[in-house]
Design a protein around this motif. Sequence first.
Motif, PDB file in Angstrom:
ATOM      1  N   PHE A  35       0.833  -1.194   0.000  1.00 45.23           N
ATOM      2  CA  PHE A  35       0.000   0.000   0.000  1.00 45.23           C
ATOM      3  C   PHE A  35       0.873   1.251   0.000  1.00 45.23           C
ATOM      4  O   PHE A  35       0.631   2.202  -0.755  1.00 45.23           O
ATOM      5  N   ARG A  36       1.894   1.230   0.827  1.00 47.65           N
ATOM      6  CA  ARG A  36       2.778   2.392   0.952  1.00 47.65           C
ATOM      7  C   ARG A  36       3.515   2.649  -0.364  1.00 47.65           C
ATOM      8  O   ARG A  36       3.641   3.799  -0.803  1.00 47.65           O
ATOM      9  N   ARG A  85      -2.177  12.628   9.317  1.00 48.56           N
ATOM     10  CA  ARG A  85      -0.892  11.994   9.093  1.00 48.56           C
ATOM     11  C   ARG A  85      -0.788  11.361   7.717  1.00 48.56           C
ATOM     12  O   ARG A  85       0.290  11.172   7.160  1.00 48.56           O
ATOM     13  N   ALA A  86      -1.950  11.032   7.149  1.00 48.27           N
ATOM     14  CA  ALA A  86      -1.976  10.272   5.893  1.00 48.27           C
ATOM     15  C   ALA A  86      -1.393  11.053   4.724  1.00 48.27           C
ATOM     16  O   ALA A  86      -0.914  10.469   3.760  1.00 48.27           O
ATOM     17  N   GLY A  87      -1.401  12.387   4.814  1.00 48.38           N
ATOM     18  CA  GLY A  87      -0.851  13.188   3.724  1.00 48.38           C
ATOM     19  C   GLY A  87       0.617  12.920   3.469  1.00 48.38           C
ATOM     20  O   GLY A  87       1.117  13.167   2.366  1.00 48.38           O
ATOM     21  N   ASN A  88       1.325  12.406   4.481  1.00 50.54           N
ATOM     22  CA  ASN A  88       2.755  12.152   4.306  1.00 50.54           C
ATOM     23  C   ASN A  88       3.031  11.117   3.223  1.00 50.54           C
ATOM     24  O   ASN A  88       4.089  11.135   2.592  1.00 50.54           O
ATOM     25  N   ARG A 210      -3.817   1.998   6.950  1.00 55.43           N
ATOM     26  CA  ARG A 210      -3.285   1.057   5.968  1.00 55.43           C
ATOM     27  C   ARG A 210      -1.838   1.398   5.605  1.00 55.43           C
ATOM     28  O   ARG A 210      -1.039   0.506   5.332  1.00 55.43           O
ATOM     29  N   MET A 211      -1.505   2.661   5.619  1.00 58.07           N
ATOM     30  CA  MET A 211      -0.143   3.084   5.300  1.00 58.07           C
ATOM     31  C   MET A 211       0.847   2.732   6.408  1.00 58.07           C
ATOM     32  O   MET A 211       1.960   2.292   6.155  1.00 58.07           O
ATOM     33  N   PHE A 212       0.420   2.922   7.643  1.00 53.91           N
ATOM     34  CA  PHE A 212       1.320   2.746   8.771  1.00 53.91           C
ATOM     35  C   PHE A 212       1.104   1.433   9.533  1.00 53.91           C
ATOM     36  O   PHE A 212       1.827   1.142  10.488  1.00 53.91           O
ATOM     37  N   GLY A 213       0.108   0.643   9.135  1.00 50.46           N
ATOM     38  CA  GLY A 213      -0.124  -0.633   9.785  1.00 50.46           C
ATOM     39  C   GLY A 213      -0.591  -0.502  11.215  1.00 50.46           C
ATOM     40  O   GLY A 213      -0.248  -1.317  12.072  1.00 50.46           O
ATOM     41  N   THR A 214      -1.419   0.507  11.480  1.00 53.42           N
ATOM     42  CA  THR A 214      -1.849   0.787  12.844  1.00 53.42           C
ATOM     43  C   THR A 214      -3.216   0.189  13.169  1.00 53.42           C
ATOM     44  O   THR A 214      -3.778   0.473  14.224  1.00 53.42           O
ATOM     45  N   LYS A 215      -3.761  -0.617  12.263  1.00 54.31           N
ATOM     46  CA  LYS A 215      -5.009  -1.301  12.568  1.00 54.31           C
ATOM     47  C   LYS A 215      -5.055  -2.626  11.847  1.00 54.31           C
ATOM     48  O   LYS A 215      -4.573  -2.726  10.733  1.00 54.31           O
TER      49      LYS A 215
END
Length: 215
Positions: A35-36, A85-88, A210-215
């Motif tokens: 995803f990233r 944070r997702a904008g990064n 989904r980007m950071f794997g936090t869920k």
Amino acid sequence: MTQDFSDGHLTHVTHPLVQHKLTLMRRKDTSTAGFRQLLREISQLLAYEITRGLPMTTERIDTPLQPMDAPVLDGKKLVLVSILRAGNGLLDGILELVPSARVGFVGLYRDEETLKPVQYYFKVPQALEDRMVIAVDPMLATGNSSVAAIDLLKQAGATNIRFLCLLAAPEGIARMKEAHPDVQIVTAAVDERLNEQGYIVPGLGDAGDRMFGTK
């Protein structure tokens, strides 16, 4: 390929590579790493569209064969503003194409009860009034956070602002047009609607998680 809507407020990028990569991102079994990477790749493709119209000038250079007047970007360097944070995820890809861009951050989170944005951070470069400012956030859902971010950028002096996202809901597009009709939106998809929780449907889930794997 792009689809320009009649009022010029929204540009839907329909290029096959953009649409293919977006479909891969929508799949629920796409890994965090995948995803990233896809987000980085699609952000670069979208960056070509949103940077159309950057001011140009020429400078005298020497090629291996002869001198020439060659086109170069004109004016002060553009500003990329990530809506945390997702904008990064979009920011990183665009910076690979425009490494000299200035960078700012707007920290907003959505109150899950009211769906209203809550600000916790704001740091942007100086002289925004002299620069094109591109705000980036993967999702334009209710539009509340995006409108709040643009409000803050205008208060800081920005006058030439564009907004880049992966997915947009009709509700968010309407909210942005009402609040900031002068801000062009560039998106890879216009989805069906928002659900009761304010998420884009069919969407791709929570982009930050989904980007950071936090869920």
